[in-house]
Design a protein around this motif. Structure first.
Motif, short mmCIF file in Angstrom:
data_model
loop_
_atom_site.label_atom_id
_atom_site.label_comp_id
_atom_site.label_asym_id
_atom_site.label_seq_id
_atom_site.Cartn_x
_atom_site.Cartn_y
_atom_site.Cartn_z
N GLY A 49 39.69 26.06 58.11
CA GLY A 49 39.32 27.45 58.00
C GLY A 49 38.89 27.83 56.60
O GLY A 49 38.06 28.69 56.41
N ASN A 50 39.49 27.16 55.58
CA ASN A 50 39.22 27.48 54.18
C ASN A 50 39.54 28.94 53.86
O ASN A 50 38.86 29.59 53.06
N ASN A 51 40.59 29.47 54.47
CA ASN A 51 41.03 30.83 54.20
C ASN A 51 42.02 30.86 53.04
O ASN A 51 42.45 29.82 52.54
N TYR A 52 42.41 32.05 52.62
CA TYR A 52 43.38 32.21 51.53
C TYR A 52 44.45 33.21 51.96
O TYR A 52 44.21 34.08 52.80
N PRO A 53 45.66 33.13 51.38
CA PRO A 53 46.74 34.01 51.82
C PRO A 53 46.97 35.24 50.95
O PRO A 53 47.87 36.02 51.22
N GLY A 54 46.18 35.42 49.89
CA GLY A 54 46.49 36.42 48.89
C GLY A 54 46.22 37.86 49.30
O GLY A 54 45.93 38.16 50.45
N ALA A 55 46.33 38.75 48.31
CA ALA A 55 46.30 40.19 48.54
C ALA A 55 44.90 40.76 48.37
O ALA A 55 44.21 40.48 47.39
N THR A 56 44.52 41.60 49.33
CA THR A 56 43.25 42.31 49.26
C THR A 56 43.34 43.49 50.22
O THR A 56 44.28 43.60 51.00
N VAL A 57 42.37 44.38 50.15
CA VAL A 57 42.26 45.48 51.11
C VAL A 57 40.96 45.30 51.86
O VAL A 57 40.10 44.50 51.47
N PRO A 58 40.74 46.01 52.96
CA PRO A 58 39.53 45.80 53.75
C PRO A 58 38.25 45.95 52.94
O PRO A 58 38.05 46.96 52.26
N PHE A 59 37.43 44.90 52.96
CA PHE A 59 36.11 44.89 52.32
C PHE A 59 36.20 45.14 50.82
O PHE A 59 35.29 45.69 50.22
N GLY A 60 37.32 44.72 50.19
CA GLY A 60 37.54 45.00 48.78
C GLY A 60 36.78 44.08 47.84
O GLY A 60 36.35 42.99 48.20
N MET A 61 36.65 44.52 46.59
CA MET A 61 36.05 43.72 45.53
C MET A 61 37.02 42.65 45.06
O MET A 61 36.61 41.53 44.74
N VAL A 62 38.30 42.97 45.02
CA VAL A 62 39.33 42.07 44.50
C VAL A 62 39.96 41.30 45.64
O VAL A 62 40.37 41.88 46.66
N GLN A 63 40.04 39.98 45.49
CA GLN A 63 40.80 39.11 46.39
C GLN A 63 41.76 38.31 45.51
O GLN A 63 41.40 37.26 44.96
N ALA A 143 56.64 35.82 41.59
CA ALA A 143 55.34 36.46 41.43
C ALA A 143 54.99 37.22 42.69
O ALA A 143 55.10 36.69 43.80
N GLU A 144 54.55 38.47 42.53
CA GLU A 144 54.14 39.31 43.65
C GLU A 144 52.77 39.90 43.33
O GLU A 144 52.50 40.28 42.18
N LEU A 145 51.93 40.00 44.35
CA LEU A 145 50.57 40.48 44.18
C LEU A 145 50.24 41.53 45.22
O LEU A 145 50.67 41.43 46.37
N THR A 146 49.48 42.52 44.82
CA THR A 146 48.90 43.48 45.76
C THR A 146 47.57 43.95 45.18
O THR A 146 47.14 43.48 44.12
N ALA A 147 46.89 44.87 45.86
CA ALA A 147 45.54 45.22 45.43
C ALA A 147 45.12 46.58 45.93
O ALA A 147 45.62 47.09 46.94
N THR A 148 44.19 47.17 45.21
CA THR A 148 43.36 48.27 45.71
C THR A 148 41.96 47.69 45.89
O THR A 148 41.77 46.47 45.81
N THR A 149 40.97 48.52 46.13
CA THR A 149 39.63 47.99 46.34
C THR A 149 39.11 47.22 45.14
O THR A 149 38.55 46.14 45.28
N ARG A 150 39.33 47.73 43.93
CA ARG A 150 38.74 47.13 42.73
C ARG A 150 39.78 46.69 41.71
O ARG A 150 39.40 46.27 40.60
N THR A 151 41.07 46.77 42.05
CA THR A 151 42.13 46.45 41.10
C THR A 151 43.16 45.53 41.75
O THR A 151 43.59 45.78 42.88
N GLY A 152 43.54 44.49 41.02
CA GLY A 152 44.65 43.64 41.43
C GLY A 152 45.89 44.02 40.65
O GLY A 152 45.82 44.29 39.44
#
Length: 735
Positions: A49-63, A143-152
């Protein structure tokens, strides 16, 4: 109140209302079914699949996600491989499910001793939409990660007895041996003891990418070491170069976490700061997690599926994967980097998008967007047209605002035509047609239209991948002709309709396959329909003649006629799904086999549905059920091939609901077999479309009959208009 401010408040309100609607009851918590680890690492070889498990929001700039390789490459295109045991840090951009790696920008690595990596285990790793957590064993850091559209947003909890340190690595990237990748210039600048800014200019699969950043810390920096290769500077205010690292020291934090907010921009450092101010103005990490979850709830709740726990896990993870891209590419002030590297400015309320893997996503993902998130489609279309304004033709494979020309055809065309013909509002139809028409006439890489017009096919000695290009370009021309007809442009309609039949010129009635010719009109020999091609130097793209035989979605009755009639068509499909013959090495993207059918790559995706056209719907149902149940699972190797920016996932979403867009710009869906007893689409117009398929056991996957709004459904076609009007489709199932 400015329009952009109003839009922002409205978006937050909608997300909040969505959370209130779903409530705290787990029965309506759709994010609980998403497993971001599905498709993140192959088991026993092959593709995953080549997917990733990290944090992002729908259609966001930051992954924002961990990188488990120092230099991710083709087999770890997203930066993460579930089979790895080492994390090298957390970078802020990546691709989801692609066969090639790029992005992988701005790595942060928490440390207590200037270590650049740490081991980890899956027992102390967690992920759900908008949140990722891992315990770094060597460092004792959580380590914990989350995101907004343009900010990690990062939250690091260090051992109380150790000094907290953080590495910022601007040299880290996808493998520099691929795509002639190199860093052209970069900068790290310490603004004050809580703020860092900088940028990186890098070339690779996408040429000359500019990535600007603004970072703020919850705790002041005590000291810093800046480094460019072997050059080191203690507590310097800035550093420029091509191999930049910063080691930041925060001292002992006494159990308090270090929170880092990292905003990105493709335009400027000032815009990155503005993005943070408007999206991430507070320091409450858990609130960011809740907000991200809320927005995922809003998107996932558009389809309510009632099935087994496993079915819901697979379905909602697939739906989640379809919404990881296209990616936001404009800043909160509406500025974005244009395809010619100038700065553009959007009208208020619009968003510019990038990451268009169109050879993959035109087939299923984009038709899904027109169905479940049509409010975003105008911005997708306008984003493509903006490339046309700069380049002179629409995107082929757009990444970070530029075209990398990967793959064949120009499949922006069916995406735009489909949106216009479905009546998606807020699209300048005449401008859209101008872009579609000129992109069908202006020669560009892999699309030499002067050759196309001269020969009526692509000669292999002039244009490699000639058979695949001929078949796919003929389909794009059909789409262009259809839009021309709608707009009353009869001369264009006739011209492109004629071109849409060029596929016939490569049909060899002796071999009964589409076969390459040279510019003299001679068949190229030897010809082996089982032999695979790659992405150049061979007539077929990532497939063989068997897999490309079926690519005439614009005129399947004509393909049936070429084949010798319905019975011959059925028999050829039978051979396709049962023959295991191989000639030489398989293409790297060939996987997920059912005979010659290769579900791991897109050219096969519509073929199981073609039995309907031969009057044998039960065979469509048999093979669709097999693919749904045998070629998807909930492990790290959950996909039979690369997810390709959500396309593999889109196939699952459509097929589990019971239909699929064989011709993705026709406004029609071909019936298969629904996976769920009950499924409801919550449409953007406020209506609901219900799909009912009650059964006593999972073995009842054959369809006895179908009713639409109380009337028998004639044939095997469901239209887009049928769905958006709302109503109920009832399947009677049998063994």
């Amino acid at each position: 109140m400015e329009q952009k401010t109003f839009m922002k408040i409205a978006f937050i309100l909608v997300c909040t209302l969505a959370l209130a609607f779903t409530g705290s009851a787990r029965a309506t918590d759709f994010t609980q079914y998403v497993n971001p680890f599905i498709g993140t690492g192959a088991v026993h070889g092959g593709l995953s699949g080549n997917n990733y498990p990290g944090a992002t929001v729908p259609f966001g700039m930051v992954q924002l996600s961990p990188d488990t390789r120092e230099a991710p490459d083709w087999a770890q295109a997203s930066g993460y491989d579930y089979n790895d045991t080492t994390i090298y840090g957390f970078s802020h951009t990546r691709l989801s499910g692609t066969g090639a790696s790029d992005l992988i920008d701005l790595l942060l690595m928490p440390t207590t001793g200037n270590r650049t990596s740490s081991t980890f285990s899956h027992e102390r790793e967690e992920a759900h939409p908008g949140y990722y957590q891992v315990f770094l064993k060597d460092e004792g850091i959580n380590a914990e990660l989350t995101a907004t559209t343009r900010t990690g947003i990062h939250r690091y909890t260090y051992p109380e007895t150790k000094d907290a340190e953080l590495i910022i690595d601007l040299d880290h990237s996808a493998n520099k041996e691929s795509w002639n990748r190199k860093i052209i210039h970069s900068q790290i600048r310490l603004i004050n003891d809580r703020t860092i800014e900088g940028y990186r200019i890098i070339t690779g699969w996408a040429k000359l990418r500019k990535v600007y950043f603004h970072i703020e810390f919850s705790t002041p920096i005590v000291s810093a070491t800046l480094r460019d290769g072997d050059r080191r500077y203690e507590n310097a205010p800035l550093i420029n170069g091509t191999d930049l690292h910063a080691l930041l020291r925060f001292g002992k934090l006494n159990g308090q976490p270090l929170i880092c907010k990292v905003a990105l921009s493709p335009v400027s450092k000032a815009n990155a700061q503005l993005n943070m101010e408007q999206e991430a103005g507070h320091w409450e990490f858990d609130r960011f997690v809740t907000d991200a979850n809320t927005c995922w709830e809003k998107e996932l709740s558009k389809i309510k599926a009632d099935g087994s726990e496993l079915q819901k896990e697979l379905f909602y993870t697939a739906l989640y994967h379809t919404m990881l891209q296209p990616n936001t590419f404009s800043d909160v002030n509406g500025e974005y980097m244009t395809a010619d590297y100038t700065v553009g400015k959007l009208p208020g309320g619009e968003t510019h998008y990038t990451t268009f893997s169109l050879w993959d996503t035109f087939r299923g993902a984009h038709p899904l967007y027109t169905l479940i998130t049509p409010e975003r489609v105008p911005d997708f279309v306008k984003s493509m047209i903006r490339q046309y304004d700069s380049y002179g033709y629409l995107p082929i494979w757009q990444l970070w605002g530029q075209d990398n020309y990967c793959m064949i055809g120009n499949h922006s065309i069916p995406v735009i035509v489909d949106a216009v013909l479905k009546g998606v509002p807020d699209i300048d139809v005449e401008k859209a047609y101008e872009a579609v028409r000129n992109s069908s006439l202006t020669s560009h890489p892999n699309s030499p239209f002067h050759v196309w017009e001269k020969y009526g096919y692509m000669p292999e000695n002039i244009q490699t991948q000639s058979v695949s290009i001929t078949l796919e370009q003929a389909y794009d021309d059909w789409c262009t002709a259809r839009l021309a007809k709608k707009l009353g442009k009869e001369e264009d309609h006739q011209h492109f309709t004629h071109r849409s039949g060029f596929y016939r010129n490569l049909y060899n009635s002796d071999t009964h396959f589409f076969q390459p010719k040279n510019d003299k009109g001679e068949w190229i020999e030897p010809f082996d329909p089982y032999k695979y091609g790659a992405n150049g130097g061979y007539p077929f793209t990532e497939g063989n003649a068997w897999q490309y035989y079926w690519y005439v979605p614009q005129d399947i009755p004509a393909l049936i006629e070429l084949t010798g009639g319905s019975k011959a068509f059925e028999q050829k499909l039978d051979t396709f799904f049962t023959s295991r013959h191989q000639s030489g090495e398989l293409n790297d993207n060939a996987s997920g086999f059912v005979g010659q059918y290769a579900h791991g790559n897109e050219p096969s995706h519509h073929v199981a549905y073609l039995y309907n056209y031969a009057g044998r719907p039960e065979k469509t149902q048999k093979y669709v059920h097999h693919i749904l149940t045998e070629l998807y699972n909930n492990t790290s190797s959950g996909y039979a091939g690369n997810d390709d920016c959500g396309e593999m996932s889109a196939w699952y979403v459509f097929s589990a609901m019971g239909f699929y867009p064989v011709n993705p710009a026709s406004g029609e869906y071909v019936i298969g077999t629904p996976a769920f007893n009950h499924c409801t689409l919550n449409l953007s117009n406020g209506k609901e479309f219900h799909i009912e398929a009650p059964r006593k056991s999972p073995s009842e996957f054959y369809v006895r009959s179908i009713q639409l709004n109380g009337q028998p459904l004639k044939g095997f076609i469901l239209t887009h208009k049928d769905i958006v009007k709302g109503g109920t489709m009832v399947f009677k199932m049998k063994k």
